[in-house]
Each structure stands twice: as structure tokens, then as C-alpha cells.
Write a protein that holds these residues in place. Structure first.
Motif, mmCIF file in Angstrom:
data_model
loop_
_atom_site.group_PDB
_atom_site.id
_atom_site.type_symbol
_atom_site.label_atom_id
_atom_site.label_comp_id
_atom_site.label_asym_id
_atom_site.label_seq_id
_atom_site.Cartn_x
_atom_site.Cartn_y
_atom_site.Cartn_z
ATOM 1 N N UNK A 94 37.747 15.854 8.290
ATOM 2 C CA UNK A 94 38.669 15.044 7.489
ATOM 3 C C UNK A 94 37.968 13.762 7.013
ATOM 4 N N UNK A 95 37.741 12.829 7.920
ATOM 5 C CA UNK A 95 37.141 11.552 7.527
ATOM 6 C C UNK A 95 35.664 11.694 7.168
ATOM 7 N N UNK A 96 35.041 12.758 7.666
ATOM 8 C CA UNK A 96 33.628 12.989 7.364
ATOM 9 C C UNK A 96 33.365 13.136 5.872
ATOM 10 N N UNK A 97 34.402 13.447 5.115
ATOM 11 C CA UNK A 97 34.232 13.614 3.667
ATOM 12 C C UNK A 97 33.942 12.299 2.946
ATOM 13 N N UNK A 98 34.075 11.185 3.650
ATOM 14 C CA UNK A 98 33.778 9.894 2.997
ATOM 15 C C UNK A 98 32.275 9.646 2.906
ATOM 16 N N UNK A 99 31.507 10.439 3.606
ATOM 17 C CA UNK A 99 30.065 10.190 3.676
ATOM 18 C C UNK A 99 29.404 10.200 2.294
ATOM 19 N N UNK A 100 28.561 9.220 2.074
ATOM 20 C CA UNK A 100 27.773 9.166 0.845
ATOM 21 C C UNK A 100 28.539 8.776 -0.407
ATOM 22 N N UNK A 101 29.765 8.316 -0.253
ATOM 23 C CA UNK A 101 30.566 7.961 -1.438
ATOM 24 C C UNK A 101 30.591 6.462 -1.716
ATOM 25 N N UNK A 102 30.603 5.667 -0.658
ATOM 26 C CA UNK A 102 30.671 4.218 -0.849
ATOM 27 C C UNK A 102 29.281 3.640 -0.596
#
Lengths: 123, 440
Positions: A70-78
Motif C-alpha cells: 500500500x504505502x510502498x507505492x509512494x517510493x520514487x515519487x517525491x
């Protein structure tokens, strides 16, 4: 495509971390096999023992599927905020950090459930 | 499963057993069960205070039943009982006092389970989406209970279940996209997601002839059971947190000092996913939850607020997120912002909207934790006037309306902060001539 995008996100977060130290040189190596992937990144920036410990803790944390899926999908976006190695740690099978001549070398191994990272040969 | 995790299961089970016993003793077994049954047939959209509908005992029995389902699910799926899952447990328990029922949360959970199979994932990877996604439970209840007046019950029951399952299926896709909008600065990301999905659901229901106007069923005054739960639970969590590290420390774990750990927690931003129990310690995390519980309770008393289902729901949610993103340092600025906003715009601090905004508005705590108190105050200020509007947009179908509003606020603030950072003159150091000559 899915693998490529995932790799790009991992590389993005890892590069974000290493570039924060304003290195003169960063070397990034990606080695793909059928059953796993090895990413190795090196810089030439001095890192304190405490920093190495923090990286190790982030990369070798407990496997948490409920967080990685779930939260792992934020990786490499910000990429404007400080890098979040703990997100990287959620996604990888195994990660370790070692001191190189001038800086550090971070190795990351990824693979499926059957993939045994201890048998994977590092280049 | 580690020793401390087993003890945490025991702790949460004890909370459920004691709460159920308190509900029965407070209202009488027969009356509490009748209240519980009445709640199952009552509309669930915002704001339906189950204390008003089924009494304090009936409402608490309902809260215990939905929380028990969530704890059983965490156990069966075999994910770690830690910050995020404990946050989900207390949040679900809190919303069992005003909107969630065993029957309306199950279709959502089934829908998320189906989505995990479609995506080729394990259900454990989507368990948090399933648990927090139960904020859309009122969708199923609306179709069954409020549509039942115009249709017969059986088709409504089938349609309501199907609607809940369909909503659950789209939740993971929407949740991940919503996460990218605010990048973890809104703790109730599923509230943001469910509000987004709720916009479509409300549109469809209204087009089908439904009335999705928000109604407020609010217990005025202080129900004694709702009043005393917070101090008792908070005290229990503080004592348990201290004992957990003193008596039941994991064999190979380092000795922890819970008060020092509490201070370490205050230094964290709280940005998702910040599991205080994993990143600091179980004891320090529980201590933080208890202190936040007491502070929330004092706030409600100070502003003269009612102690009812929604208010206790807000406090329980803060307690839950006390191990997953919220702490004293990052919550206070947001609450201060809500208070300032109330004073400027002339809202009563004890009115339903503002008091819930102050409690649930702490969803924006990571903004204060990461960028400073002034940003937290600004976030709280904006949050108040947004949240009073947003419930009408989804017709109260999304129980985490503050999460929806918080998501909008966080996304806007993050966009501005990112724009500011990206457009400022680059601080990249210019190379010195000798560097160039070295060929580096």
C-alpha cells in the motif's frame, strides 16, 4: 513494463538519497536475472557510522506486506523531499550497505518468493 | 509471532471484553442488545450518532463487534499487530459508534479481497485498505435501509451488498493514486479515497432517485459511558506501555526507556507510513496513545463539547493513530489552527462540525511534523472551512469526511510546498575551475 517502472521508482529513491550528499560521483549498476534483480549504487561522499547504521536499519527491516503493498507505492515519487530509504527497505528482498574507498556502496536484491538472495552472485 | 505481539493481542482483546461488559452493565443486557439490533437497521451516513439511536450500551456493543471483526481479520491474515493495524483497530471501534456495523463493513472487505485476487496480490498487502476502507460502509446500509422504503427488502439487500463489494473492488486502485496526491501527509488516506469514490456513489444514487442530503442525528449532553471510556482506556494504555517494556520485553530486544522513547516519537514527522512501535518501541508508542487520549479528552471538556458517539469516535481514532503518525508535537499546531479558524469565522468550538474537525483534523499532523508548527496551524485553519463543506459532496457516505477534507488540504499544501521548492534558485554548487581541470 511493470518491472521497468518498479525499477525506475527504486532507482529514483536510491539516487535521491545518494545525491543528497552532493557526491562528485555516483555509480549505479543494475543486473537483471530471470529470478531476481541486483541494484548496486556507490558514491564518493563520506558517511558517518550513525548514517550507515540508519541505512542498514532501513534496508534490513522486517518484511511488512501490509505496508509494502500500500504505502510502498509512494517510493520514487517525491524527489523534492529528503529520500525515504525505509520505503525502499519495504520493497526489497535484501539490502546492505558497505563502506567503499571514499564513500559507501548500497546493494539491493529483489526477487519473488522462491528467490533466495543468499545464492545470488554479486558482480 | 513475538512475545510482545501476543501480549498486544491480549491487550486489545481485553479492551473488547471490558468494553462489552461495561456496555451490558451500563444499559442492561436486554436494552443494550435491543439498542445494538436497532443500530443495524438504522441509516449509517454522517452523522448518525448511535448513542442517540441505541443508547450508550448499544452503541458500544456495536463498536466492540466491528472492532472484533477487524482484530480477527488481522489475526487470520497474519500481518503484524503494530502501528497501522492498531490504528485501524481503534479507528474502526470509534466509527462503530457512528456509522460502521458488522453488516455494512463486510461487503467492503470482500470487495478489497476480490481486488487483491484481480491484482495477483496477497490479501495481506491490501489489508489496511480493507480495514480503513470500511469507511464506505454506509453505502451498503444506504441502499438496504434507505432504499428499502421504495423497493422491497431482498432486492435492496442484494443491491446493497453488491454496491459495497463494487466499491471495495475499486478502493485499492483509488487509494494508491490518492496517496500520490499528498505523499503521505494526510494520515487518513482511505478517508480521502472513500470521499473520492463516494462522490461517484452519491451521484449515482441521486440520479437513481435517492436523497443523499446530509442529516445530523446527534446526542446532546454527556453520556456517562462515553465520558469515562477515554480516561480509563488512556490510563490503561499508559500503564500497559510502561509494563510492556519493563516486564515483557522481548528476549533479544534492547532495554527500552519508555519516557525517552516518548521523546524520540515527538521528533518524528509522522508522515505515512511511520510505525512508532516498529521505529521506536511498543511501550513508547502506547504511552503516546494514552497521553494523546487524555489531551483529547481535556480538549472536549475545555470547549464544553458533548460526549457521544462521534466525539468518542474522534478520540479513539486519535488514540489509534498515536502509534501511527500522531504525537503531541505534531497534533497541537493543527488543533490550534482549527481553533483559530473557528474564532475568526464565528463557529462555536463545541458545535458538531468544529469539535470533530479539531479531533479528526489531526489527520494533517504530519504537515506540522515535517514542515513546522506554522504549517500545521495553516493546515488546521484551512481544514475547518473545508470540512464543513465536503460532507455534502459525498452525501455523508464516506465516514472519514475529515480524511477527505484533510486529503484535499494536504494535496493543496503539498503542491504549494513542492512548487516553492522546485522553483527556488538551484542551490547546486558551481564547480571550481580546479575540479574541471581534474576531469572529475
Amino acid at each position: 513494463m511493470k518491472r521497468k517502472e518498479f525499477l525506475l521508482q527504486l532507482i529514483g529513491e536510491l539516487s535521491n538519497y545518494l545525491l543528497e550528499g552532493m557526491p562528485r560521483r555516483v555509480v549505479l549498476s543494475v543486473h537483471q536475472e530471470a529470478d531476481g534483480i541486483h541494484i548496486s549504487a556507490m558514491d564518493d561522499t563520506p558517511h558517518s557510522d550513525q548514517e550507515v547504521e540508519v541505512i542498514t536499519h532501513a534496508l534490513q527491516g522486517e518484511k511488512r506486506p501490509e505496508l509494502s503493498g500500500y504505502y510502498g507505492h509512494m517510493i520514487g515519487h517525491d524527489l523534492f523531499s529528503p529520500a525515504r530509504l525505509e520505503l525502499l527497505g519495504l520493497q526489497v528482498k535484501h539490502g546492505e550497505v558497505n563502506r567503499s574507498e571514499n564513500g559507501i556502496r548500497i546493494d539491493i536484491l529483489l526477487g519473488g518468493e522462491q528467490f533466495d538472495s543468499s545464492n545470488f552472485e554479486l558482480p | 509471532m513475538e512475545k510482545q505481539e501476543r501480549i498486544l493481542y491480549f491487550m486489545l482483546s481485553a479492551v473488547l471484553v471490558v468494553s462489552a461488559a461495561a456496555a451490558v452493565l451500563y444499559q442492561g443486557a436486554s436494552s443494550a442488545v435491543q439498542g445494538f439490533l436497532l443500530i443495524q437497521q438504522h441509516p449509517a451516513r454522517l452523522i448518525n450518532d448511535y448513542v442517540q439511536v441505541g443508547g450508550g450500551g448499544g452503541a458500544l456493543l456495536n463498536a466492540v463487534s466491528v472492532a472484533a471483526i477487524s482484530l480477527a481479520l488481522i489475526w487470520f491474515v497474519d500481518v503484524k499487530l503494530s502501528g497501522p493495524t492498531i490504528a485501524a483497530f481503534f479507528t474502526i471501534m470509534g466509527f462503530g459508534l457512528f456509522g460502521k456495523t458488522p453488516l455494512n463493513i463486510l461487503p467492503i472487505i470482500i470487495g478489497v479481497y476480490i481486488a487483491s485476487k484481480i491484482a495477483g496480490k496477497t490479501f495481506s498487502e491490501y489489508i489496511l485498505i480493507a480495514l480503513f476502507g470500511t469507511a464506505l460502509g454506509p453505502l451498503a446500509t444506504y441502499i438496504v435501509v434507505e432504499f428499502a422504503s421504495v423497493n422491497s427488502l431482498l432486492p435492496s439487500l442484494i443491491l446493497g451488498t453488491a454496491g459495497g463489494i463494487a466499491a471495495g473492488i475499486v478502493l485499492p486502485a483509488a487509494a494508491i493514486s490518492m496517496l500520490h496526491l499528498h505523499q503521505g501527509y494526510n494520515l487518513y488516506n482511505m478517508g480521502f479515497t472513500c470521499g473520492f469514490v463516494g462522490l461517484f456513489a452519491a451521484g449515482l444514487l441521486e440520479a437513481s432517485g435517492g436523497n443523499v442530503a446530509v442529516q445530523v442525528v446527534w446526542f446532546s449532553g454527556s453520556d456517562a459511558l462515553m465520558y469515562w471510556i477515554t480516561p480509563v482506556l488512556s490510563g490503561f494504555l499508559i500503564i500497559f506501555g510502561i509494563l510492556l517494556e519493563k516486564l515483557w520485553r522481548t528476549g533479544n530486544g534492547r532495554k527500552r526507556h519508555v519516557w525517552k522513547d516518548l521523546l524520540l516519537i515527538q521528533k518524528r514527522s509522522g508522515r505515512l507510513p511511520d510505525d512508532f512501535m516498529d521505529n521506536v518501541s511498543n511501550g513508547g508508542g502506547l504511552l503516546n496513545t494514552g497521553i494523546l487520549g487524555f489531551l483529547s479528552w481535556f480538549y472536549v471538556i475545555a470547549v464544553g463539547g458533548d460526549f457521544n458517539g462521534p466525539v468518542l469516535g474522534g478520540i479513539l481514532t486519535i488514540i489509534g493513530f498515536g502509534v501511527f503518525g500522531k504525537h503531541i508535537r505534531n497534533c497541537i499546531p493543527v488543533v490550534a489552527g482549527v481553533v483559530v479558524s473557528c474564532l475568526i469565522f464565528g463557529f462555536s468550538l463545541s458545535a458538531p462540525g468544529p469539535i470533530l474537525a479539531a479531533l479528526f483534523g489531526t489527520t494533517l499532523a504530519p504537515l506540522a511534523g515535517e514542515f513546522g508548527a506554522h504549517v500545521g496551524v495553516a493546515a488546521g485553519f484551512i481544514h475547518l472551512f473545508m470540512v464543513v463543506r465536503t460532507a455534502a459532496w459525498h452525501g455523508g457516505i464516506d465516514l472519514y469526511n475529515n480524511g477527505f477534507s484533510g486529503g484535499l488540504t494536504a494535496a493543496m499544501m503539498f503542491a504549494v510546498i513542492e512548487w516553492y521548492r522546485s522553483t527556488r534558485p538551484d542551490d547546486f554548487p558551481r564547480r571550481r575551475p580546479e575540479d574541471v581541470s581534474e576531469g572529475g
